[in-house]
Design a protein around this motif. Structure first.
Motif, mmCIF file in Angstrom:
data_model
loop_
_atom_site.group_PDB
_atom_site.id
_atom_site.type_symbol
_atom_site.label_atom_id
_atom_site.label_comp_id
_atom_site.label_asym_id
_atom_site.label_seq_id
_atom_site.Cartn_x
_atom_site.Cartn_y
_atom_site.Cartn_z
ATOM 1 N N ALA A 185 0.832 -1.208 0.000
ATOM 2 C CA ALA A 185 0.000 0.000 0.000
ATOM 3 C C ALA A 185 0.864 1.255 0.000
ATOM 4 C CB ALA A 185 -0.924 -0.005 1.215
ATOM 5 N N GLU A 186 1.951 1.198 0.785
ATOM 6 C CA GLU A 186 2.869 2.344 0.824
ATOM 7 C C GLU A 186 3.538 2.559 -0.524
ATOM 8 O OE1 GLU A 186 6.896 3.754 3.243
ATOM 9 O OE2 GLU A 186 5.706 2.052 3.972
ATOM 10 N N LEU A 187 3.933 1.441 -1.165
ATOM 11 C CA LEU A 187 4.558 1.551 -2.494
ATOM 12 C C LEU A 187 3.577 2.086 -3.530
ATOM 13 C CD1 LEU A 187 6.804 -1.610 -2.930
ATOM 14 C CD2 LEU A 187 7.494 0.768 -3.224
ATOM 15 N N LYS A 188 2.328 1.680 -3.417
ATOM 16 C CA LYS A 188 1.308 2.170 -4.351
ATOM 17 C C LYS A 188 1.206 3.687 -4.274
ATOM 18 C CE LYS A 188 -3.582 1.696 -5.571
ATOM 19 N NZ LYS A 188 -4.875 1.062 -5.214
ATOM 20 N N ASP A 189 1.241 4.220 -3.048
ATOM 21 C CA ASP A 189 1.179 5.674 -2.879
ATOM 22 C C ASP A 189 2.424 6.349 -3.452
ATOM 23 O OD1 ASP A 189 -1.243 5.419 -1.616
ATOM 24 O OD2 ASP A 189 -0.409 5.473 0.417
ATOM 25 N N LYS A 190 3.591 5.704 -3.232
ATOM 26 C CA LYS A 190 4.829 6.267 -3.769
ATOM 27 C C LYS A 190 4.824 6.277 -5.295
ATOM 28 C CE LYS A 190 7.982 5.168 0.054
ATOM 29 N NZ LYS A 190 9.173 4.397 0.456
ATOM 30 N N VAL A 191 4.307 5.188 -5.900
ATOM 31 C CA VAL A 191 4.231 5.109 -7.365
ATOM 32 C C VAL A 191 3.301 6.191 -7.910
ATOM 33 C CG1 VAL A 191 3.391 3.724 -9.301
ATOM 34 C CG2 VAL A 191 4.839 2.682 -7.544
ATOM 35 N N LYS A 192 2.162 6.370 -7.260
ATOM 36 C CA LYS A 192 1.213 7.396 -7.719
ATOM 37 C C LYS A 192 1.836 8.785 -7.641
ATOM 38 C CE LYS A 192 -3.362 9.345 -6.901
ATOM 39 N NZ LYS A 192 -4.579 9.337 -6.021
ATOM 40 N N ALA A 193 2.503 9.075 -6.519
ATOM 41 C CA ALA A 193 3.143 10.388 -6.359
ATOM 42 C C ALA A 193 4.265 10.564 -7.377
ATOM 43 C CB ALA A 193 3.690 10.531 -4.940
ATOM 44 N N GLY A 194 5.027 9.495 -7.618
ATOM 45 C CA GLY A 194 6.111 9.561 -8.596
ATOM 46 C C GLY A 194 5.599 9.794 -10.002
ATOM 47 N N GLU A 195 4.516 9.137 -10.359
ATOM 48 C CA GLU A 195 3.935 9.309 -11.693
ATOM 49 C C GLU A 195 3.415 10.725 -11.890
ATOM 50 O OE1 GLU A 195 2.469 4.717 -12.611
ATOM 51 O OE2 GLU A 195 1.074 6.169 -11.720
ATOM 52 N N GLU A 196 2.833 11.278 -10.834
ATOM 53 C CA GLU A 196 2.349 12.659 -10.926
ATOM 54 C C GLU A 196 3.519 13.625 -11.074
ATOM 55 O OE1 GLU A 196 0.047 13.136 -7.407
ATOM 56 O OE2 GLU A 196 -1.727 12.096 -8.228
ATOM 57 N N ARG A 197 4.575 13.382 -10.337
ATOM 58 C CA ARG A 197 5.761 14.229 -10.426
ATOM 59 C C ARG A 197 6.406 14.095 -11.790
ATOM 60 N NH1 ARG A 197 8.428 18.707 -10.048
ATOM 61 N NH2 ARG A 197 10.669 18.475 -9.731
ATOM 62 N N LEU A 198 6.463 12.858 -12.312
ATOM 63 C CA LEU A 198 7.046 12.638 -13.632
ATOM 64 C C LEU A 198 6.260 13.381 -14.708
ATOM 65 C CD1 LEU A 198 9.070 11.191 -15.478
ATOM 66 C CD2 LEU A 198 7.480 9.245 -15.541
ATOM 67 N N ALA A 199 4.931 13.314 -14.616
ATOM 68 C CA ALA A 199 4.095 14.008 -15.597
ATOM 69 C C ALA A 199 4.322 15.514 -15.544
ATOM 70 C CB ALA A 199 2.627 13.682 -15.359
ATOM 71 N N ALA A 200 4.484 16.048 -14.320
ATOM 72 C CA ALA A 200 4.699 17.486 -14.168
ATOM 73 C C ALA A 200 6.053 17.902 -14.734
ATOM 74 C CB ALA A 200 4.603 17.871 -12.693
ATOM 75 N N VAL A 201 7.085 17.123 -14.439
ATOM 76 C CA VAL A 201 8.425 17.447 -14.953
ATOM 77 C C VAL A 201 8.463 17.308 -16.469
ATOM 78 C CG1 VAL A 201 10.842 16.714 -14.972
ATOM 79 C CG2 VAL A 201 9.608 16.850 -12.806
ATOM 80 N N GLN A 202 7.820 16.260 -17.007
ATOM 81 C CA GLN A 202 7.781 16.077 -18.457
ATOM 82 C C GLN A 202 7.070 17.236 -19.142
ATOM 83 O OE1 GLN A 202 9.116 13.160 -20.356
ATOM 84 N NE2 GLN A 202 8.967 14.900 -21.755
ATOM 85 N N ALA A 203 5.952 17.677 -18.547
ATOM 86 C CA ALA A 203 5.211 18.808 -19.120
ATOM 87 C C ALA A 203 6.051 20.083 -19.087
ATOM 88 C CB ALA A 203 3.905 19.013 -18.357
ATOM 89 N N GLU A 204 6.770 20.297 -17.982
ATOM 90 C CA GLU A 204 7.629 21.480 -17.875
ATOM 91 C C GLU A 204 8.761 21.413 -18.898
ATOM 92 O OE1 GLU A 204 10.351 23.894 -14.564
ATOM 93 O OE2 GLU A 204 9.281 22.065 -13.991
ATOM 94 N N LEU A 205 9.333 20.230 -19.071
ATOM 95 C CA LEU A 205 10.413 20.061 -20.039
ATOM 96 C C LEU A 205 9.911 20.285 -21.462
ATOM 97 C CD1 LEU A 205 13.338 19.284 -20.653
ATOM 98 C CD2 LEU A 205 12.638 16.882 -20.552
#
Length: 422
Positions: free
Chosen positions: A76-96
């Motif tokens: 469950a903890e990893l699931k939350d980390k993956v979700k947060a990471g994916e959101e961060r990745l999408a934000a960084v990709q959009a900024e790039l």
């Protein structure tokens, strides 16, 4: 747009290109975003690997009837980390992606150094300006007695519009027909009638958006009026993988063009030189990287031929780094002589964009069956601006009595040898 692998390997060349264009270095910031994006991707891969391992352990424990609450909590903890990471990745990709879209094309090596149009290099002059036995008039004064009506246009549309009447309206149509006949009949361009309204994806593909949004007219439906037929013609190949045997594709169109001229306050406020609405015959070529340099020379020659046939003196300029357009890697401007102004003025701009637009549009070709697709090279040029050609015909052909002698090439299209003042 840029290949990030190229940018990682050529950061110094990227910054040098910006320097040549008069802009500050930016590679370090882009590469930092890229590094952050790759770090997050690696972290997500590690999370996923751990998640898979824990899932297997959880399944085995359950099958054996062993306690697995601690594994379920870790999952469950990893699931939350993956979700947060994916959101961060999408934000960084959009900024790039947004950042990359703001940087201009890489200039070719033979583009001269320079800050602005005063540093452009004259390559050749063709034809000699006519000697007048009287003081030649500028086109707006000459045209007032020939059917060129600015006051009426201003009444209904405001400044930078014109109403053409009678013989001068016929001349405008004749010039466009002559240009299209020449480019299709003798130069191998395929006549095309494209939409005049396009979406934002099309404008992004040909690099009008996001940088030049202020120069565009947008409708209430979200469509934009085209600033040039380059936009719809080039976007014909957007998202396509072409057969290499089809190339080059050469297209031409005569369309109205619409520009707000947001960056030209106070410039050319009189006459037809800089209008919100004008007609232009556009030339677009889609070709291979190996052929694009030769295609650029060919396209420029096709535009020059119009002026030769119309017996108009002109010169060809190679634009310097600081004057080369955002999406171009190299540009030739053709400038026609205007005796009413006593100077040469731009009438055509022919640019090689190499793969800059193709990457934005994802336009590719397959060199041979089974081979990996490559990005096409795109080129565009005016063949020519119809209104400015009309201006040049009037000013160069004017006579002391206010009439205008027409070039021989236009007479069959107009149906007369001269325009006569009212």
């Amino acid at each position: 747009m840029f290949d990030l692998r190229w940018l990682r390997e050529n950061a110094e060349a990227f910054d040098d290109n910006l320097r040549r264009r008069g802009a500050p270095a930016a590679a370090a910031g882009l590469l930092a975003l890229d590094a952050e994006r790759r770090r997050i991707e690696t972290e997500l891969q590690e999370f996923q690997s751990t998640r898979n391992r824990l899932s297997r352990s959880f399944g085995q424990a359950k099958a054996k009837g062993e306690p697995a609450d601690h594994l379920q909590g870790e999952l469950a903890e990893l699931k939350d980390k993956v979700k947060a990471g994916e959101e961060r990745l999408a934000a960084v990709q959009a900024e790039l992606d947004a950042s990359l879209a703001t940087f201009p094309n890489i200039l070719q090596a033979d583009v001269p150094e320079g800050a602005d149009e005063s540093d452009n290099v004259e390559l050749r002059r063709v034809g000699s300006p006519r000697s007048f036995a009287f003081t030649p008039l500028p086109h707006d004064e000459l045209g007032a007695r020939l059917g060129m009506d600015f006051p009426t246009a201003a009444k209904m549309s405001g400044a930078r519009f014109v109403l053409l009447r009678g013989q001068i309206a016929r001349l405008e149509r004749a010039i466009a027909m002559f240009m299209l006949d020449l480019q299709t009949g003798q130069h191998g361009y395929s006549e095309t009638s494209p939409p005049l309204l396009v979406n934002d994806r099309a404008l992004f593909g040909t690099n009008q958006l996001p940088k030049f949004a202020e120069d565009l007219f947008q409708t209430t439906t979200g469509h934009y009026l085209i600033p040039t037929a380059e936009v719809p013609l080039t976007n014909v190949v957007a998202g396509e993988i072409l057969d290499g045997a089809q190339l080059p594709l050469r297209m031409t169109a005569c369309t109205p063009c619409f520009r707000s001229e947001a960056g030209s306050a106070g410039r050319d406020t009189k006459g037809m030189i800089r209008q919100h609405q004008f007609s232009k015959v556009e030339l677009v070529s889609i070709t291979t990287p190996e052929a694009s340099a030769a295609e650029h020379e060919r396209m420029t020659a096709c535009a020059e031929e119009v002026l030769k046939r119309l017996e108009l003196p002109y010169r060809v300029m190679l634009l310097c780094a600081g004057d080369t357009g955002f999406g171009a890697s190299k540009t030739y401007d053709i400038e026609v002589w205007l005796p009413g102004q006593g100077t040469y003025r731009e009438i055509s701009s022919c640019s090689n964009c190499q793969d800059f637009q193709a990457r934005r549009m994802n336009a590719r070709y397959r060199p041979a069956p089974g081979e990996k697709p490559r990005f096409v090279h795109t080129l565009n040029g005016s063949g020519l601006a119809v209104g400015r050609t009309l201006v040049a015909v009037l000013e160069n052909g004017q006579e002391a009595d206010g009439s205008v002698t027409l070039p021989a090439a236009l007479r069959p299209y107009v149906g007369q040898d001269r325009l006569l003042p009212a």
